[in-house]
Scaffold this active site. Structure first.
Site, mmCIF file in Angstrom:
data_model
loop_
_atom_site.group_PDB
_atom_site.id
_atom_site.type_symbol
_atom_site.label_atom_id
_atom_site.label_comp_id
_atom_site.label_asym_id
_atom_site.label_seq_id
_atom_site.Cartn_x
_atom_site.Cartn_y
_atom_site.Cartn_z
ATOM 1 N N LYS A 1 -2.191 3.037 -1.674
ATOM 2 C CA LYS A 1 -1.858 2.102 -1.128
ATOM 3 C C LYS A 1 -2.230 2.686 0.834
ATOM 4 C CE LYS A 1 1.258 -0.714 -3.326
ATOM 5 N NZ LYS A 1 2.260 -1.879 -3.104
ATOM 6 N N HIS B 1 -4.938 -7.610 -4.562
ATOM 7 C CA HIS B 1 -3.937 -7.425 -4.507
ATOM 8 C C HIS B 1 -2.391 -8.425 -3.899
ATOM 9 C CE1 HIS B 1 -0.559 -4.579 -4.093
ATOM 10 N NE2 HIS B 1 -0.677 -3.923 -4.807
#
Length: 255
Positions: free
Chosen positions: A13, A98
């Site tokens: 991330k 996502h």
């Protein structure tokens, strides 16, 4: 049934730096784990070029994945990055849809489907991420939510779209909360997803790898990965600690 090689994918991330790339490469360099598990690294875009250089030197077996990409080829789209740009820095795979892209940034299933198609056309392996919120699960709408997310891709890309692709089931209520889905709940969702694909193409359903994402740790990885339709994991927080990430990869060997 074919033996599907398990996948364990790190999604950093908006975290990490060059030192963490080095630590991960050092942890995995020379490991025999690559013979049994496909190991994927997804760093922030600014680290991809460095990660490519380091994997070439230390761990060429690692798959490099982009966290997100544009559904467009090029043009006046400030801040966007195309599939070809990711390919140029060595990416092999890309995540599409996502949960944070869907639920934090409001990206629709239709947009996700466009990214999925764009990735395949560019020669990247798309990983379609799907999953329901806690409210949707409580209202009994988990499967209908999964259906709508998957059908958006099928409607745009065709019934054989999952050949050469992957799916990741990410229940939104489990991501980053420390409360993963139980192995039984996760297996139920994975079986449902595989069944949807089987309704179009049994051969593809048998070979497509479906990953679980949502608070996977070394302590629960083996129980999750031992389920018949779970082919590995999409790992967030634990992937920022190379030793923990290695332990999760080792847990996948028992499949």
């Amino acid at each position: 049934m074919t033996k599907r090689k398990p996948v364990v994918a790190a999604n950093w991330k908006m975290n990490g730096d060059r030192r963490l790339v080095d630590d991960l490469m050092n942890t995995f360099q020379g490991s025999a784990i690559f013979q049994q598990v496909e190991v994927v690294l997804s760093t922030p875009a600014t680290l991809l070029d460095y990660s490519q250089q380091q994997r070439q030197n230390a761990c060429p077996e690692i798959v490099l994945a982009a966290q997100n990409m544009s559904h467009l080829d090029s043009g006046a789209h400030t801040g966007e990055l195309s599939a070809q740009m990711f390919k140029e820095v060595g990416c092999d795979w890309v995540y599409c849809g996502h949960s944070e892209r869907r639920h934090v940034y409001g990206e629709s299933s239709k947009l996700t489907a466009k990214k999925f198609v764009q990735a395949k056309e560019a020669g990247l392996v798309p990983v379609l991420c799907v999953g329901e919120t806690e409210e949707e699960r409580q209202k009994g709408k988990a499967f209908s939510r999964l259906t709508s997310q998957i059908e958006a891709v099928i409607n745009l890309a065709g019934k054989d779209c999952f050949e050469g692709a992957l799916v990741a089931y990410e229940p939104v209520w489990a991501i980053g909360t420390g409360n993963p889905a139980t192995p039984e709940i996760a297996q139920e969702a994975h079986k449902f997803i595989r069944g949807m694909i089987a309704a179009m193409c049994a051969e593809t359903a048998d070979s497509v790898r479906i990953l679980y994402g949502g608070s996977v740790k070394p302590e629960n990885a083996q129980a999750l990965f031992s389920q018949p339709d779970i082919d590995g994991g999409l790992i967030g927080g634990a992937a920022l600690k190379p030793e923990q990430f290695m332990s999760i990869c080792q847990a996948a060997v028992g499949q």
